[in-house]
Design an enzyme around this catalytic site. Sequence first.
Site, PDB file in Angstrom:
ATOM      1  N   HIS A 123       0.965  -1.169   0.009  1.00 37.83           N
ATOM      2  CA  HIS A 123      -0.298   0.027  -0.009  1.00 37.83           C
ATOM      3  C   HIS A 123       0.759   1.156   0.139  1.00 37.83           C
ATOM      4  O   HIS A 123       2.088   1.319   0.549  1.00 37.83           O
ATOM      5  CB  HIS A 123      -0.790   0.088   1.319  1.00 37.83           C
ATOM      6  CG  HIS A 123      -2.040   1.112   1.205  1.00 37.83           C
ATOM      7  ND1 HIS A 123      -1.729   2.143   1.634  1.00 37.83           N
ATOM      8  CD2 HIS A 123      -3.179   1.034   1.370  1.00 37.83           C
ATOM      9  CE1 HIS A 123      -2.792   3.039   1.785  1.00 37.83           C
ATOM     10  NE2 HIS A 123      -3.928   2.159   1.550  1.00 37.83           N
ATOM     11  N   ASP A 200       2.975  -4.624   8.141  1.00 30.99           N
ATOM     12  CA  ASP A 200       1.796  -3.840   7.727  1.00 30.99           C
ATOM     13  C   ASP A 200       0.766  -4.665   8.006  1.00 30.99           C
ATOM     14  O   ASP A 200       0.278  -5.423   7.088  1.00 30.99           O
ATOM     15  CB  ASP A 200       1.994  -3.228   6.503  1.00 30.99           C
ATOM     16  CG  ASP A 200       0.459  -2.518   6.307  1.00 30.99           C
ATOM     17  OD1 ASP A 200      -0.391  -2.699   6.932  1.00 30.99           O
ATOM     18  OD2 ASP A 200       0.306  -1.738   5.209  1.00 30.99           O
ATOM     19  N   GLN A 203      -4.447  -5.170   6.934  1.00 34.41           N
ATOM     20  CA  GLN A 203      -5.753  -5.820   6.205  1.00 34.41           C
ATOM     21  C   GLN A 203      -5.632  -7.249   7.072  1.00 34.41           C
ATOM     22  O   GLN A 203      -6.441  -8.465   6.731  1.00 34.41           O
ATOM     23  CB  GLN A 203      -5.287  -6.420   4.731  1.00 34.41           C
ATOM     24  CG  GLN A 203      -5.445  -5.028   4.167  1.00 34.41           C
ATOM     25  CD  GLN A 203      -6.755  -4.441   3.954  1.00 34.41           C
ATOM     26  OE1 GLN A 203      -7.914  -5.187   4.210  1.00 34.41           O
ATOM     27  NE2 GLN A 203      -7.152  -3.300   3.609  1.00 34.41           N
ATOM     28  N   LYS A 226     -10.246  -0.499  10.420  1.00 35.30           N
ATOM     29  CA  LYS A 226     -10.237  -1.603   9.501  1.00 35.30           C
ATOM     30  C   LYS A 226     -10.680  -2.923  10.253  1.00 35.30           C
ATOM     31  O   LYS A 226     -10.869  -3.984   9.621  1.00 35.30           O
ATOM     32  CB  LYS A 226      -9.092  -1.908   8.845  1.00 35.30           C
ATOM     33  CG  LYS A 226      -8.938  -0.669   7.661  1.00 35.30           C
ATOM     34  CD  LYS A 226      -7.566  -1.067   6.888  1.00 35.30           C
ATOM     35  CE  LYS A 226      -7.224   0.119   6.179  1.00 35.30           C
ATOM     36  NZ  LYS A 226      -8.137   0.399   4.968  1.00 35.30           N
ATOM     37  N   CYS A 364      -4.811   2.624  -3.592  1.00 33.79           N
ATOM     38  CA  CYS A 364      -3.570   3.055  -3.329  1.00 33.79           C
ATOM     39  C   CYS A 364      -2.373   2.111  -3.233  1.00 33.79           C
ATOM     40  O   CYS A 364      -1.320   1.840  -2.379  1.00 33.79           O
ATOM     41  CB  CYS A 364      -3.622   3.106  -1.712  1.00 33.79           C
ATOM     42  SG  CYS A 364      -4.679   4.591  -1.427  1.00 33.79           S
TER      43      CYS A 364
END
Length: 406
Positions: A123, A200, A203, A226, A364
């Site tokens: 991202h 990261d 998600q 999220k 993104c």
Amino acid sequence: MDFEVDKIREDFPLLSQKVHGQPIVYFDNGATTQKPRQVIETVRRYYEEENASIHRGVHFLSERSTETYEKAREKVRKYINAASTSEVIFTSGTTGSINALAFSFGEKYLAPGTEVIITEMEHHSNLVPWQMACERKGAKLKVVPFNEKGELVMAEFKKLLSDKTRIVAVSHISNSLGTINPIKEIIRLAHKHEVPVLVDGAQALPHESIDVRDLDADFYVFSGHKVYGPNGIGVLYGKEKWLYDLPPYQGGGDMVDCVTFEKTTYNQLPFKFEAGTMNYIGAAGLAAALDYISGIGLDRIREYEKYLLEYATMKLMTVPGLEIYGNAARKISIISFLLDGIHPYDAGMVLDKLGIAVRTGTHCTQPVMDHFKITGTLRASMAFYNTTGEIDRLYAGLHRVREMFG
Ligand code: PMP
């Protein structure tokens, strides 16, 4: 499938809305998730009964507010299995966490001749801050490619790792391809070179159970919004030895120990990285969201979302001219796709008129689109409150799109 989705949906007020006269089908969960009543109530109750700035007051409300905030930190610690609450920094979100780390780490460890490894599927949040840090410090950015299925080419990663590498920054799960990356293996390989890894997890948190100690991640970041929590709150997990070693990112109130014009000393962890009035109400909302997910159980969530992914993939593949981007062997309930010859925005707008919310564009991740030589995709990202009936509506909607533009 033994999953009480109708009952779960009752917890999410927004899902009973109509859009353009149709019951909403919300398939944009990769961008942000809807909130259960339990989270909304926590935030409302906080404003009505408890609101006071944390850490700097001796009065009743401030002390209670501080206690709630620190309880939220402990909840996060337990949820990701961090060793200590000193390792859990609250931030504004994934982007805030990565910018803090890229700046702080960059200041101390990047210099000409050093390298940062990221991947082709990052991202922009896990790309641009590292690019900026490299530009500032004269370091080089190295990129691990992915193959046509959307899986990282591990042989290339191994080749890129060297004694010049200072850090590896990689997404646990790709937001545009849905790929679950072999994070544990990546960390193991990087550690052989004594290189730390930032994961990261934006998600990953909504779909997988996370154990930072089992992964042996040096840094792990995610966003509250999220994972069914409020906006404007996120987490930067870091191993204590790293957070102790790194300089603070922002200066201001609360992150200090003693301030004089000559010299300032910093507060202990985790406060060293929490300058200013923190989003303590967001932290309480995030804790409520983690409780909510635990209440359902991540194993059950994973199983149901797998079922949704298989059902949706099977159905969408029968739509003539539909191509799916991201076919990794291990992926979450995200499907990026295009309809042959039809612009994703046109398709997205027709679906919207039918009450179906999907995302269109680059998500993104412009380099992912460049890889496939496309300008963007449609993306349906599903959560545990979605249903096969909603997938049927997307399927019918795509046929309608084809009738109009095909
Ligand atoms: N990384 C990934 C993989 C994401 O999916 C996102 C959000 N789409 C981000 C980072 C950025 O998250 P936020 O905007 O909440 O900071």
